[in-house]
Design a protein around this motif. Structure first.
Motif, PDB file in Angstrom:
ATOM      1  N   THR A   1       0.815  -1.205   0.000  1.00  0.00           N
ATOM      2  CA  THR A   1       0.000   0.000   0.000  1.00  0.00           C
ATOM      3  C   THR A   1       0.856   1.265   0.000  1.00  0.00           C
ATOM      4  O   THR A   1       2.021   1.250   0.424  1.00  0.00           O
ATOM      5  N   ASN A   2       0.253   2.340  -0.453  1.00  0.00           N
ATOM      6  CA  ASN A   2       0.906   3.639  -0.439  1.00  0.00           C
ATOM      7  C   ASN A   2      -0.179   4.693  -0.240  1.00  0.00           C
ATOM      8  O   ASN A   2      -1.318   4.512  -0.714  1.00  0.00           O
ATOM      9  N   TYR A   3       0.176   5.780   0.448  1.00  0.00           N
ATOM     10  CA  TYR A   3      -0.807   6.793   0.806  1.00  0.00           C
ATOM     11  C   TYR A   3      -0.292   8.202   0.549  1.00  0.00           C
ATOM     12  O   TYR A   3       0.913   8.463   0.657  1.00  0.00           O
ATOM     13  N   ALA A   4      -1.214   9.089   0.273  1.00  0.00           N
ATOM     14  CA  ALA A   4      -0.868  10.507   0.236  1.00  0.00           C
ATOM     15  C   ALA A   4      -0.510  10.943   1.652  1.00  0.00           C
ATOM     16  O   ALA A   4      -1.068  10.427   2.636  1.00  0.00           O
ATOM     17  N   ASP A   5       0.400  11.899   1.751  1.00  0.00           N
ATOM     18  CA  ASP A   5       0.822  12.362   3.073  1.00  0.00           C
ATOM     19  C   ASP A   5      -0.363  12.873   3.891  1.00  0.00           C
ATOM     20  O   ASP A   5      -0.394  12.722   5.113  1.00  0.00           O
ATOM     21  N   SER A   6      -1.333  13.454   3.218  1.00  0.00           N
ATOM     22  CA  SER A   6      -2.461  14.066   3.923  1.00  0.00           C
ATOM     23  C   SER A   6      -3.368  13.053   4.612  1.00  0.00           C
ATOM     24  O   SER A   6      -4.159  13.430   5.486  1.00  0.00           O
ATOM     25  N   VAL A   7      -3.257  11.777   4.246  1.00  0.00           N
ATOM     26  CA  VAL A   7      -4.143  10.766   4.842  1.00  0.00           C
ATOM     27  C   VAL A   7      -3.388   9.675   5.587  1.00  0.00           C
ATOM     28  O   VAL A   7      -4.016   8.792   6.194  1.00  0.00           O
ATOM     29  N   LYS A   8      -2.071   9.712   5.564  1.00  0.00           N
ATOM     30  CA  LYS A   8      -1.286   8.684   6.250  1.00  0.00           C
ATOM     31  C   LYS A   8      -1.638   8.616   7.723  1.00  0.00           C
ATOM     32  O   LYS A   8      -1.759   9.640   8.395  1.00  0.00           O
ATOM     33  N   GLY A   9      -1.817   7.404   8.210  1.00  0.00           N
ATOM     34  CA  GLY A   9      -2.158   7.210   9.604  1.00  0.00           C
ATOM     35  C   GLY A   9      -3.646   7.308   9.900  1.00  0.00           C
ATOM     36  O   GLY A   9      -4.078   6.966  11.006  1.00  0.00           O
ATOM     37  N   ARG A  10      -4.432   7.762   8.923  1.00  0.00           N
ATOM     38  CA  ARG A  10      -5.882   7.895   9.122  1.00  0.00           C
ATOM     39  C   ARG A  10      -6.676   6.985   8.179  1.00  0.00           C
ATOM     40  O   ARG A  10      -7.736   6.491   8.554  1.00  0.00           O
ATOM     41  N   PHE A  11      -6.173   6.784   6.979  1.00  0.00           N
ATOM     42  CA  PHE A  11      -6.877   5.976   5.981  1.00  0.00           C
ATOM     43  C   PHE A  11      -6.149   4.649   5.781  1.00  0.00           C
ATOM     44  O   PHE A  11      -4.917   4.589   5.861  1.00  0.00           O
ATOM     45  N   THR A  12      -6.922   3.611   5.477  1.00  0.00           N
ATOM     46  CA  THR A  12      -6.356   2.299   5.175  1.00  0.00           C
ATOM     47  C   THR A  12      -7.035   1.731   3.942  1.00  0.00           C
ATOM     48  O   THR A  12      -8.263   1.601   3.911  1.00  0.00           O
ATOM     49  N   ILE A  13      -6.235   1.384   2.953  1.00  0.00           N
ATOM     50  CA  ILE A  13      -6.758   0.751   1.746  1.00  0.00           C
ATOM     51  C   ILE A  13      -6.523  -0.748   1.855  1.00  0.00           C
ATOM     52  O   ILE A  13      -5.496  -1.194   2.373  1.00  0.00           O
ATOM     53  N   SER A  14      -7.495  -1.527   1.394  1.00  0.00           N
ATOM     54  CA  SER A  14      -7.357  -2.977   1.415  1.00  0.00           C
ATOM     55  C   SER A  14      -8.154  -3.550   0.244  1.00  0.00           C
ATOM     56  O   SER A  14      -8.937  -2.842  -0.392  1.00  0.00           O
ATOM     57  N   ARG A  15      -7.931  -4.842  -0.005  1.00  0.00           N
ATOM     58  CA  ARG A  15      -8.657  -5.472  -1.102  1.00  0.00           C
ATOM     59  C   ARG A  15      -9.026  -6.900  -0.736  1.00  0.00           C
ATOM     60  O   ARG A  15      -8.318  -7.551   0.049  1.00  0.00           O
ATOM     61  N   ASP A  16     -10.115  -7.354  -1.322  1.00  0.00           N
ATOM     62  CA  ASP A  16     -10.557  -8.735  -1.173  1.00  0.00           C
ATOM     63  C   ASP A  16     -10.685  -9.273  -2.600  1.00  0.00           C
ATOM     64  O   ASP A  16     -11.682  -9.011  -3.283  1.00  0.00           O
ATOM     65  N   ASN A  17      -9.679  -9.991  -3.050  1.00  0.00           N
ATOM     66  CA  ASN A  17      -9.652 -10.450  -4.437  1.00  0.00           C
ATOM     67  C   ASN A  17     -10.761 -11.467  -4.729  1.00  0.00           C
ATOM     68  O   ASN A  17     -11.244 -11.560  -5.850  1.00  0.00           O
ATOM     69  N   LYS A  18     -11.187 -12.204  -3.711  1.00  0.00           N
ATOM     70  CA  LYS A  18     -12.268 -13.177  -3.928  1.00  0.00           C
ATOM     71  C   LYS A  18     -13.589 -12.467  -4.207  1.00  0.00           C
ATOM     72  O   LYS A  18     -14.433 -12.970  -4.949  1.00  0.00           O
ATOM     73  N   LYS A  19     -13.751 -11.287  -3.594  1.00  0.00           N
ATOM     74  CA  LYS A  19     -14.984 -10.519  -3.778  1.00  0.00           C
ATOM     75  C   LYS A  19     -14.834  -9.437  -4.846  1.00  0.00           C
ATOM     76  O   LYS A  19     -15.783  -8.692  -5.108  1.00  0.00           O
ATOM     77  N   ASN A  20     -13.642  -9.334  -5.438  1.00  0.00           N
ATOM     78  CA  ASN A  20     -13.374  -8.298  -6.441  1.00  0.00           C
ATOM     79  C   ASN A  20     -13.726  -6.911  -5.901  1.00  0.00           C
ATOM     80  O   ASN A  20     -14.349  -6.088  -6.595  1.00  0.00           O
ATOM     81  N   THR A  21     -13.325  -6.663  -4.677  1.00  0.00           N
ATOM     82  CA  THR A  21     -13.698  -5.420  -3.996  1.00  0.00           C
ATOM     83  C   THR A  21     -12.480  -4.792  -3.342  1.00  0.00           C
ATOM     84  O   THR A  21     -11.639  -5.501  -2.778  1.00  0.00           O
ATOM     85  N   VAL A  22     -12.429  -3.472  -3.412  1.00  0.00           N
ATOM     86  CA  VAL A  22     -11.385  -2.701  -2.755  1.00  0.00           C
ATOM     87  C   VAL A  22     -12.063  -1.780  -1.741  1.00  0.00           C
ATOM     88  O   VAL A  22     -13.159  -1.257  -2.007  1.00  0.00           O
ATOM     89  N   TYR A  23     -11.409  -1.579  -0.616  1.00  0.00           N
ATOM     90  CA  TYR A  23     -11.987  -0.781   0.461  1.00  0.00           C
ATOM     91  C   TYR A  23     -11.086   0.397   0.803  1.00  0.00           C
ATOM     92  O   TYR A  23      -9.870   0.350   0.589  1.00  0.00           O
ATOM     93  N   LEU A  24     -11.703   1.427   1.358  1.00  0.00           N
ATOM     94  CA  LEU A  24     -10.941   2.533   1.923  1.00  0.00           C
ATOM     95  C   LEU A  24     -11.572   2.860   3.274  1.00  0.00           C
ATOM     96  O   LEU A  24     -12.672   3.416   3.331  1.00  0.00           O
TER      97      LEU A  24
END
Length: 113
Positions: free
Chosen positions: A55-78
């Protein structure tokens, strides 16, 4: 081709949390990104997740936002925590495939002070 559909946006008070989802119509074995665009501003890259989960984040959201993915569900989360009024924007998910670049329709996030 693939269709991306975002959901989970809404109105929240500063300090609150929201979880955005981006559901793809097919397999998305590619790097996925979340962008956002505030009124009168350029679209900016918020977070990236590779097929391997890096993962990689913009400085403005680091520590507050988390991106993840579920490849079985073909879904990405924020997952967005400790939201600030300056996080107010339309949030879009995005990916590049061999067939081209794809965007969702966007979901509005509004953070009140």
């Amino acid at each position: 081709q693939v269709q991306l559909v975002e959901s989970g946006g809404g109105l929240v008070q500063a300090g609150g949390s929201l979880r955005l989802s981006c559901a793809a119509s097919g397999s998305i074995y590619s790097t996925m990104r979340w962008y956002r665009q505030a009124p009168g501003k350029q679209r900016e890259l918020v977070a990236t997740v590779t097929t391997g989960g890096s993962t990689n984040y913009a400085d403005s959201v680091k520590g507050r936002f988390t991106i993840s993915r579920d490849n079985k569900k073909n879904t990405v989360y924020l997952q967005m925590n400790s939201l600030k009024p300056e996080d107010t924007a339309v949030y879009y998910c995005n990916t590049y495939l061999l067939s081209g670049q794809y965007w969702g329709q966007g979901t509005q996030v509004t953070v009140s002070s």
